[in-house]
Structures are given as C-alpha cells and as structure tokens.
Design an enzyme around this catalytic site. Structure first.
Site, mmCIF file in Angstrom:
data_model
loop_
_atom_site.group_PDB
_atom_site.id
_atom_site.type_symbol
_atom_site.label_atom_id
_atom_site.label_comp_id
_atom_site.label_asym_id
_atom_site.label_seq_id
_atom_site.Cartn_x
_atom_site.Cartn_y
_atom_site.Cartn_z
ATOM 1 N N GLN A 52 -5.600 -2.085 1.574
ATOM 2 C CA GLN A 52 -4.208 -1.622 1.598
ATOM 3 C C GLN A 52 -3.281 -2.732 2.077
ATOM 4 O O GLN A 52 -2.271 -3.042 1.444
ATOM 5 C CB GLN A 52 -4.062 -0.419 2.528
ATOM 6 C CG GLN A 52 -4.642 0.887 2.033
ATOM 7 C CD GLN A 52 -4.527 1.986 3.080
ATOM 8 O OE1 GLN A 52 -4.359 1.721 4.260
ATOM 9 N NE2 GLN A 52 -4.599 3.227 2.637
ATOM 10 N N THR A 83 -4.960 12.372 2.059
ATOM 11 C CA THR A 83 -4.114 11.342 2.647
ATOM 12 C C THR A 83 -2.897 11.196 1.752
ATOM 13 O O THR A 83 -3.006 11.337 0.527
ATOM 14 C CB THR A 83 -4.845 9.997 2.742
ATOM 15 O OG1 THR A 83 -3.884 8.935 2.879
ATOM 16 C CG2 THR A 83 -5.668 9.708 1.520
ATOM 17 N N THR A 85 -0.857 8.292 1.724
ATOM 18 C CA THR A 85 -0.739 6.910 1.265
ATOM 19 C C THR A 85 -1.551 6.639 0.009
ATOM 20 O O THR A 85 -1.083 5.968 -0.920
ATOM 21 C CB THR A 85 -1.173 5.937 2.382
ATOM 22 O OG1 THR A 85 -0.283 6.080 3.496
ATOM 23 C CG2 THR A 85 -1.161 4.497 1.902
ATOM 24 N N CYS A 197 2.227 11.690 6.634
ATOM 25 C CA CYS A 197 0.923 11.069 6.853
ATOM 26 C C CYS A 197 0.060 12.149 7.473
ATOM 27 O O CYS A 197 0.512 12.845 8.395
ATOM 28 C CB CYS A 197 1.045 9.857 7.768
ATOM 29 S SG CYS A 197 -0.551 9.175 8.271
ATOM 30 N N GLU A 199 -2.182 12.153 9.535
ATOM 31 C CA GLU A 199 -2.489 12.032 10.967
ATOM 32 C C GLU A 199 -1.323 12.442 11.875
ATOM 33 O O GLU A 199 -1.537 12.716 13.059
ATOM 34 C CB GLU A 199 -2.879 10.588 11.329
ATOM 35 C CG GLU A 199 -4.314 10.212 11.000
ATOM 36 C CD GLU A 199 -4.493 9.891 9.536
ATOM 37 O OE1 GLU A 199 -5.599 10.086 9.012
ATOM 38 O OE2 GLU A 199 -3.499 9.451 8.895
#
Length: 231
Positions: A52, A83, A85, A197, A199
């Site tokens: 990434q 996720t 991203t 995101c 998280e």
C-alpha cells in the site's frame, strides 16, 4: 441462509468485529442457537501494508483476488472485503470471481441516504480520504457531498490507524484527537461523519460525540446479514 464470504485480516482486529456482529445479527433475526454461515479468509496484513505505502496496488489486487477465489471455492454465495482502503482494488477482485461483492461504500451510502444525510465528513486512511476510489463513488453514484479534514489532521488520522489501532493500541489522547477532528468537520457543515476505516470504531463511537457517526464496519456487517437472510 446464504453463506457469507469474509476477506479479512486487514487488520484482524477489525475482522473480529465483522465476525461478532454478523453472528449476533443472525442470532437476533432467527433466535435460538442460530449463527451465520461464514467462509473467512484472513490474509497476512504486513506485506499488504508495505505494498500500500509503496503504491503497488496491482500486487495487492493479486493477493486479494487469490483470496477471493478461495472464498468462492469454499462455497460462499457473496463476499465482503473487510476494509475500506482495499476497496481501491474492488474492481479487479470482483472480476476474479463470479460471486458478487457487497461493496462497503454502497452499503454506507444507502444508509446515509435513508437518514436524509447529504453532506458528510469522512475519516479513514490517507488513501481513503485523499484518493477518488471511495469518496468519488459516494459523490458520483449517490450524489453525496464529502468533506475531509485538513492535511495535518489527515496525517494524524492515518498514523493512528496504522501505528495504534491496527496493533490493538487504544489511547485516550488519540480518541480525543479524533473527536476534535469530528467536531471540526461538523463545524464545517458535515451533517454526519463516516468512520471510513474499519478500525476507527475500536477507538470512538457515538457515546463520544453528539455528531452523528456512521461506522462502516457495523453497516457492512448489517447489510451482509440482511443479504444472507433475504428470500
């Protein structure tokens, strides 16, 4: 009940949320000892994170495509990339399999529109906040206006995700910094803020602010339950 495919491990901390929320959702809907039918492929995040930050998205797409093929071969009826991203490579990963991908941005936008939200703030990795694959989809496909924090705040949000949350570290000072950034987005006109995101929900939740928060991992899991149980 359909079998849900989960492409997780990015990071495994947030994949836990998916597994827990999907099973809890199925139990709530069906009762008794019911739980979800899930095929989980959890990747090793370290090499993906390095790719990434090198900008080698083609290599990440290959890793996720191979994982998606395994999920399909194991009998999943549809799958989720757990996720935000990595939805940057959603198209090539979807093209690698025949089963449909439940896109996290589509799931989130649907809930925002149902809530009559038109102008929304976005928190996530720098990739998600700054590149077009996510916010562009929200704007072009759903007509949403998307606000992102300033450069310094974006850097802070990104670093907390990779250096703390993906490592299971929850720091009160980071929580306060995120809440301040959320408040700043609201002051700039955001009617709500997307926790873009998977998280971020480990750090802040609705109890931390009066600004409406939309946790993408929870929304994605809820949509997966609805699709799995649909006639």
């Amino acid at each position: 009940m359909k079998t849900i495919g989960l492409l997780g491990g990015m990071s495994w901390e947030s994949t836990l949320t998916y597994y827990q929320e999907i099973n809890a959702g199925v139990k709530q809907q069906l009762g008794g000892l019911h739980s979800a039918q899930i095929v989980l492929y959890s990747v090793d995040f370290d090499p993906i994170e390095k790719l990434q930050h090198r900008g080698d998205w083609e290599a990440t797409a290959q890793i996720l495509s191979n994982a998606a093929r395994s999920i399909e071969a194991a009998g999943a009826d549809f799958f989720l990339i757990c996720t935000n991203t990595m939805h940057k490579v959603a198209e090539p990963v979807q093209a690698a399999v025949k089963i449909p991908l439940l896109h996290i941005a589509d799931a989130t936008a649907t809930v925002l529109l149902e809530s009559k939200i038109q102008r929304v703030g976005l928190l996530g990795t720098a990739f998600t906040m700054e590149q077009d694959f996510y916010k562009g989809r929200l704007m072009d496909k759903y007509g949403l206006e998307v606000l992102i924090p300033g450069e310094e705040d974006r850097r802070l949000v990104h670093e907390v995700i990779y250096k703390e949350l993906c490592l299971g570290k929850i720091k009160p000072e980071s929580r306060q910094a995120y809440v301040d950034i959320v408040d700043g987005l609201a002051q700039n006109g955001a009617e709500a803020v997307i926790l873009g995101c998977t998280e971020i929900g480990l750090l802040i939740n609705q109890a931390d602010t009066t600004v409406a928060l939309y946790d993408t991992s929870l929304i994605h899991a809820e949509k997966a339950v609805a699709l799995a149980l649909a006639e």
